[in-house]
Design a protein around this motif. Sequence first.
Motif, PDB file in Angstrom:
ATOM      1  N   MET A   1     -48.536  45.583   0.001  1.00 50.23           N
ATOM      2  CA  MET A   1     -47.247  45.623  -0.664  1.00 50.23           C
ATOM      3  C   MET A   1     -46.229  44.833   0.146  1.00 50.23           C
ATOM      4  SD  MET A   1     -46.305  49.242  -2.281  1.00 50.23           S
ATOM      5  CE  MET A   1     -47.632  50.396  -2.413  1.00 50.23           C
ATOM      6  N   LYS A   2     -45.321  44.248  -0.553  1.00 48.77           N
ATOM      7  CA  LYS A   2     -44.216  43.530   0.074  1.00 48.77           C
ATOM      8  C   LYS A   2     -42.947  44.366  -0.063  1.00 48.77           C
ATOM      9  CE  LYS A   2     -45.987  39.592   1.376  1.00 48.77           C
ATOM     10  NZ  LYS A   2     -45.856  39.068   2.704  1.00 48.77           N
ATOM     11  N   ILE A   3     -41.960  44.032   0.749  1.00 45.60           N
ATOM     12  CA  ILE A   3     -40.698  44.760   0.748  1.00 45.60           C
ATOM     13  C   ILE A   3     -39.574  43.797   0.395  1.00 45.60           C
ATOM     14  CG2 ILE A   3     -39.106  46.093   2.173  1.00 45.60           C
ATOM     15  CD1 ILE A   3     -41.668  46.917   3.772  1.00 45.60           C
ATOM     16  N   ALA A   4     -38.731  44.214  -0.548  1.00 42.18           N
ATOM     17  CA  ALA A   4     -37.613  43.401  -1.014  1.00 42.18           C
ATOM     18  C   ALA A   4     -36.321  43.869  -0.358  1.00 42.18           C
ATOM     19  CB  ALA A   4     -37.481  43.500  -2.529  1.00 42.18           C
ATOM     20  N   LEU A   5     -35.487  42.916   0.016  1.00 47.53           N
ATOM     21  CA  LEU A   5     -34.153  43.187   0.549  1.00 47.53           C
ATOM     22  C   LEU A   5     -33.154  43.002  -0.590  1.00 47.53           C
ATOM     23  CD1 LEU A   5     -32.040  43.605   2.810  1.00 47.53           C
ATOM     24  CD2 LEU A   5     -32.229  41.148   3.282  1.00 47.53           C
ATOM     25  N   ILE A   6     -32.320  44.009  -0.803  1.00 47.02           N
ATOM     26  CA  ILE A   6     -31.316  43.956  -1.860  1.00 47.02           C
ATOM     27  C   ILE A   6     -29.953  44.170  -1.220  1.00 47.02           C
ATOM     28  CG2 ILE A   6     -30.553  44.938  -4.046  1.00 47.02           C
ATOM     29  CD1 ILE A   6     -33.580  46.055  -4.131  1.00 47.02           C
ATOM     30  N   LEU A   7     -29.040  43.213  -1.434  1.00 48.11           N
ATOM     31  CA  LEU A   7     -27.689  43.283  -0.875  1.00 48.11           C
ATOM     32  C   LEU A   7     -26.693  43.680  -1.964  1.00 48.11           C
ATOM     33  CD1 LEU A   7     -27.659  39.972   1.189  1.00 48.11           C
ATOM     34  CD2 LEU A   7     -27.908  42.273   2.098  1.00 48.11           C
ATOM     35  N   PHE A   8     -25.736  44.539  -1.591  1.00 49.67           N
ATOM     36  CA  PHE A   8     -24.668  44.967  -2.483  1.00 49.67           C
ATOM     37  C   PHE A   8     -23.343  44.634  -1.810  1.00 49.67           C
ATOM     38  CE2 PHE A   8     -28.279  47.796  -2.868  1.00 49.67           C
ATOM     39  CZ  PHE A   8     -28.479  47.899  -4.234  1.00 49.67           C
TER      40      PHE A   8
END
Length: 72
Positions: A1-8
Amino acid sequence: MKIALILFICSYSAGNCLPPHQWPEKFDDMYDCFNAGYEQSIKKLEEIGREDVNEHGIFIRFACALETETNT
């Protein structure tokens, strides 16, 4: 699995956030994702600038989320 970075990117004075921005790079583990989240948050604040950050109460949150693979 890969991990996504989400910026707010959010504003205290406006009371809302821009739509989330998913980082194009995926990460192999949480450690790398968290490090990138902190680094990119600092870069974005510097890009926005002290004046706008202070005037609009801008702050940046981020999340690292596991991406599930779908088999079709």
